[in-house]
Scaffold this motif. Structure first.
Motif, PDB file in Angstrom:
ATOM      1  N   GLU A  30      -4.158  -1.454   2.599  1.00  0.00           N
ATOM      2  CA  GLU A  30      -5.628  -1.454   2.085  1.00  0.00           C
ATOM      3  C   GLU A  30      -5.925  -2.536   1.333  1.00  0.00           C
ATOM      4  O   GLU A  30      -5.049  -3.526   0.616  1.00  0.00           O
ATOM      5  N   LEU A  31      -7.127  -3.085   1.378  1.00  0.00           N
ATOM      6  CA  LEU A  31      -7.512  -4.215   0.684  1.00  0.00           C
ATOM      7  C   LEU A  31      -8.872  -4.061   0.212  1.00  0.00           C
ATOM      8  O   LEU A  31      -9.646  -3.291   0.253  1.00  0.00           O
ATOM      9  N   GLU A  32      -9.392  -4.922  -0.868  1.00  0.00           N
ATOM     10  CA  GLU A  32     -10.758  -4.551  -1.497  1.00  0.00           C
ATOM     11  C   GLU A  32     -11.503  -5.853  -1.095  1.00  0.00           C
ATOM     12  O   GLU A  32     -12.738  -5.849  -1.757  1.00  0.00           O
ATOM     13  N   GLY A  33     -11.182  -6.779  -0.270  1.00  0.00           N
ATOM     14  CA  GLY A  33     -12.082  -7.761  -0.032  1.00  0.00           C
ATOM     15  C   GLY A  33     -11.311  -8.912   0.615  1.00  0.00           C
ATOM     16  O   GLY A  33     -10.222  -8.866   0.701  1.00  0.00           O
ATOM     17  N   ARG A  76      -6.476  -8.200  -3.244  1.00  0.00           N
ATOM     18  CA  ARG A  76      -5.737  -6.767  -3.912  1.00  0.00           C
ATOM     19  C   ARG A  76      -5.329  -6.015  -2.887  1.00  0.00           C
ATOM     20  O   ARG A  76      -5.967  -4.531  -2.787  1.00  0.00           O
ATOM     21  N   CYS A  77      -4.412  -6.345  -2.198  1.00  0.00           N
ATOM     22  CA  CYS A  77      -3.797  -5.612  -1.135  1.00  0.00           C
ATOM     23  C   CYS A  77      -2.580  -4.501  -1.631  1.00  0.00           C
ATOM     24  O   CYS A  77      -1.931  -4.918  -2.488  1.00  0.00           O
ATOM     25  N   ARG A  86      -0.979  -7.166  -3.932  1.00  0.00           N
ATOM     26  CA  ARG A  86      -0.622  -8.660  -3.770  1.00  0.00           C
ATOM     27  C   ARG A  86      -1.924  -9.135  -2.840  1.00  0.00           C
ATOM     28  O   ARG A  86      -2.434  -8.548  -2.077  1.00  0.00           O
ATOM     29  N   ASN A  87      -2.149 -10.506  -3.087  1.00  0.00           N
ATOM     30  CA  ASN A  87      -3.006 -11.167  -2.089  1.00  0.00           C
ATOM     31  C   ASN A  87      -2.283 -11.637  -0.917  1.00  0.00           C
ATOM     32  O   ASN A  87      -1.058 -11.967  -0.857  1.00  0.00           O
ATOM     33  N   GLY A 140      -8.653  -1.251   6.177  1.00  0.00           N
ATOM     34  CA  GLY A 140      -7.362  -1.876   6.110  1.00  0.00           C
ATOM     35  C   GLY A 140      -6.896  -2.648   7.304  1.00  0.00           C
ATOM     36  O   GLY A 140      -7.658  -2.553   8.351  1.00  0.00           O
ATOM     37  N   ILE A 141      -5.773  -3.268   7.106  1.00  0.00           N
ATOM     38  CA  ILE A 141      -5.294  -3.830   8.406  1.00  0.00           C
ATOM     39  C   ILE A 141      -3.840  -3.320   8.457  1.00  0.00           C
ATOM     40  O   ILE A 141      -3.192  -2.615   7.710  1.00  0.00           O
ATOM     41  N   THR A 142      -3.153  -3.480   9.732  1.00  0.00           N
ATOM     42  CA  THR A 142      -2.002  -2.823   9.865  1.00  0.00           C
ATOM     43  C   THR A 142      -1.037  -3.926  10.627  1.00  0.00           C
ATOM     44  O   THR A 142      -1.622  -4.878  11.619  1.00  0.00           O
ATOM     45  N   LEU A 143      -0.174  -4.382  10.055  1.00  0.00           N
ATOM     46  CA  LEU A 143       1.178  -5.265  10.690  1.00  0.00           C
ATOM     47  C   LEU A 143       1.943  -4.548  11.494  1.00  0.00           C
ATOM     48  O   LEU A 143       2.698  -3.542  10.890  1.00  0.00           O
TER      49      LEU A 143
END
Length: 176
Positions: free
Chosen positions: A154-157, A127-128, A106-107, A68-71
């Motif tokens: 979280e994301l799927e790719g 798919r975030c 969302r993308n 996952g990424i953090t903003l």
């Protein structure tokens, strides 16, 4: 001879301070993001051994995970983060209305820019959905820090968008 075409005028690597995060569809810019964590994927290593080869093991790729990424952004009246988080779990919405299964994913697009503001790299994140949200940081009357919201996604790719060729960098000519 290089195997790929590059901008022969650019020798410096790109900086990390000029970027945009966009929501898809529509390409709406996520307002005020000051920090985005790294894009990282890890592929599991599957070790196996052949019965006739007792001294070594072989390795092959297994499942791939996308971290996952953090903003991070300063606290404002903009409710984009809050509204998106509420689609995953809306406290007090009533039985059966807590989750928006239709559109909580969302993308996203991350665009990296050069010093002149030209998009040089773009990544599509698929798919975030928000898994963690800090609406207000620790508050401390003895400091003068900016209040920062954080949103873990979280994301799927993800993949590099090949549709952004390296731009021709502008040259400034001054008449003397």
């Amino acid at each position: 001879m290089p195997m790929f075409k590059t901008n022969s005028d650019r020798f410096d690597p790109y900086k990390t301070y000029k970027f945009l995060i966009k929501f898809e569809p529509g390409g709406d810019v996520v307002a005020g993001v000051s920090k985005c964590s790294a894009l990282k994927r890890t592929t599991e290593v599957v070790k196996h051994r052949e019965g006739g080869d007792p001294s070594t093991s072989r390795k092959s790729p297994g499942q791939t995970e996308f971290d996952g990424i953090t903003l991070e952004r300063g606290v404002t009246h903009d409710k984009q983060f809050q509204n998106w988080v509420s689609k995953v779990w809306n406290f007090g919405a009533g039985r059966g209305a807590e989750v928006s299964l239709k559109d909580f994913r969302r993308n996203l697009i991350i665009e990296l820019m050069n010093e002149a503001g030209q998009v040089v790299l773009s990544y599509n994140l698929y798919r975030c959905w928000p898994s963690e949200f800090t609406a207000l940081p620790d508050l401390d009357a003895s400091t003068s820090a900016v209040a920062i919201q954080t949103l873990k996604i979280e994301l799927e790719g993800w993949e590099l968008d090949e549709g952004h060729p390296e731009p021709k960098e502008p040259k400034l000519d001054f008449a003397e």
